[in-house]
Design a protein around this motif. Structure first.
Motif, short mmCIF file in Angstrom:
data_model
loop_
_atom_site.label_atom_id
_atom_site.label_comp_id
_atom_site.label_asym_id
_atom_site.label_seq_id
_atom_site.Cartn_x
_atom_site.Cartn_y
_atom_site.Cartn_z
N ASP A 1 41.47 62.36 -24.94
CA ASP A 1 41.05 63.62 -25.57
C ASP A 1 40.61 64.65 -24.53
O ASP A 1 40.91 65.84 -24.66
CB ASP A 1 39.96 63.38 -26.62
CG ASP A 1 38.70 62.74 -26.06
OD1 ASP A 1 38.78 61.99 -25.06
OD2 ASP A 1 37.62 62.98 -26.64
N TYR B 1 41.21 74.84 -12.92
CA TYR B 1 40.24 74.82 -14.02
C TYR B 1 38.97 74.06 -13.61
O TYR B 1 37.85 74.54 -13.78
CB TYR B 1 40.87 74.19 -15.25
CG TYR B 1 39.95 74.00 -16.41
CD1 TYR B 1 39.29 75.08 -17.01
CD2 TYR B 1 39.73 72.74 -16.95
CE1 TYR B 1 38.43 74.90 -18.08
CE2 TYR B 1 38.89 72.55 -18.03
CZ TYR B 1 38.24 73.63 -18.59
OH TYR B 1 37.39 73.45 -19.65
N ARG C 1 43.78 65.99 -22.75
CA ARG C 1 44.48 66.97 -23.59
C ARG C 1 43.78 68.32 -23.53
O ARG C 1 44.42 69.36 -23.47
CB ARG C 1 44.59 66.46 -25.03
CG ARG C 1 45.69 65.44 -25.23
CD ARG C 1 45.93 65.16 -26.71
NE ARG C 1 44.76 64.59 -27.37
CZ ARG C 1 44.45 63.30 -27.39
NH1 ARG C 1 45.22 62.43 -26.76
NH2 ARG C 1 43.39 62.88 -28.03
N PHE C 2 42.44 68.28 -23.54
CA PHE C 2 41.70 69.54 -23.48
C PHE C 2 41.94 70.25 -22.16
O PHE C 2 42.22 71.45 -22.13
CB PHE C 2 40.20 69.30 -23.69
CG PHE C 2 39.40 70.56 -23.67
CD1 PHE C 2 39.37 71.39 -24.78
CD2 PHE C 2 38.71 70.95 -22.53
CE1 PHE C 2 38.65 72.58 -24.76
CE2 PHE C 2 37.99 72.14 -22.50
CZ PHE C 2 37.97 72.94 -23.62
N ASP D 1 44.46 69.92 -20.19
CA ASP D 1 45.85 70.39 -20.20
C ASP D 1 46.01 71.66 -21.03
O ASP D 1 46.81 72.53 -20.70
CB ASP D 1 46.79 69.30 -20.73
CG ASP D 1 46.98 68.17 -19.74
OD1 ASP D 1 46.67 68.35 -18.54
OD2 ASP D 1 47.43 67.09 -20.17
N SER D 2 45.22 71.79 -22.09
CA SER D 2 45.32 73.00 -22.93
C SER D 2 44.74 74.22 -22.22
O SER D 2 45.07 75.35 -22.56
CB SER D 2 44.60 72.78 -24.26
OG SER D 2 43.19 72.84 -24.11
N ARG D 3 43.88 73.99 -21.24
CA ARG D 3 43.24 75.09 -20.51
C ARG D 3 44.04 75.49 -19.28
O ARG D 3 43.76 76.51 -18.66
CB ARG D 3 41.83 74.68 -20.08
CG ARG D 3 40.91 74.29 -21.22
CD ARG D 3 40.57 75.42 -22.14
NE ARG D 3 39.66 76.30 -21.41
CZ ARG D 3 39.54 77.60 -21.66
NH1 ARG D 3 40.26 78.16 -22.58
NH2 ARG D 3 38.71 78.32 -20.97
N SER E 1 50.79 79.14 -20.42
CA SER E 1 50.19 80.11 -21.35
C SER E 1 48.67 80.09 -21.32
O SER E 1 48.03 80.64 -22.20
CB SER E 1 50.69 79.82 -22.77
OG SER E 1 50.27 78.52 -23.16
N ALA E 2 48.09 79.48 -20.31
CA ALA E 2 46.63 79.33 -20.24
C ALA E 2 46.06 80.23 -19.14
O ALA E 2 46.78 80.82 -18.35
CB ALA E 2 46.27 77.88 -19.97
#
Length: 77
Positions: A12, A33, A15-16, A18-20, A24-25
């Motif tokens: 989890d 990050y 995934r977070f 990777d989303s940041r 498109s981040a």
């Protein structure tokens, strides 16, 4: 030369992260990050220490608002 730090993350958290980071981040890479998170934490700690020094000075009757605010602004900036 930068040193590497390898960190294991549960799915989890990975995934977070990777989303940041990515196309498109806000951050180009997970490393970028994480470096920003560390810098922000260092800045927060510096501000916290300035505030604690100001409280300590106030308790001793040595508090000067302009000095405290100047240090706080330096720490934030």
């Amino acid at each position: 030369m930068p040193a590497s730090l390898h960190v294991s993350l549960p799915d989890d958290l990975r995934r977070f992260v990777d989303s940041r980071a990515g196309d498109s981040a806000l951050y180009a890479t997970p490393s970028e990050y994480v470096r920003d998170l560390i810098r922000r934490d260092m800045q927060r700690l510096s501000v916290e220490q300035s505030m604690l020094r100001g409280l300590d000075q106030a308790e001793r009757g040595e508090f000067v608002a302009d000095d405290f605010l100047g240090r706080l602004i330096d720490d934030i900036g």
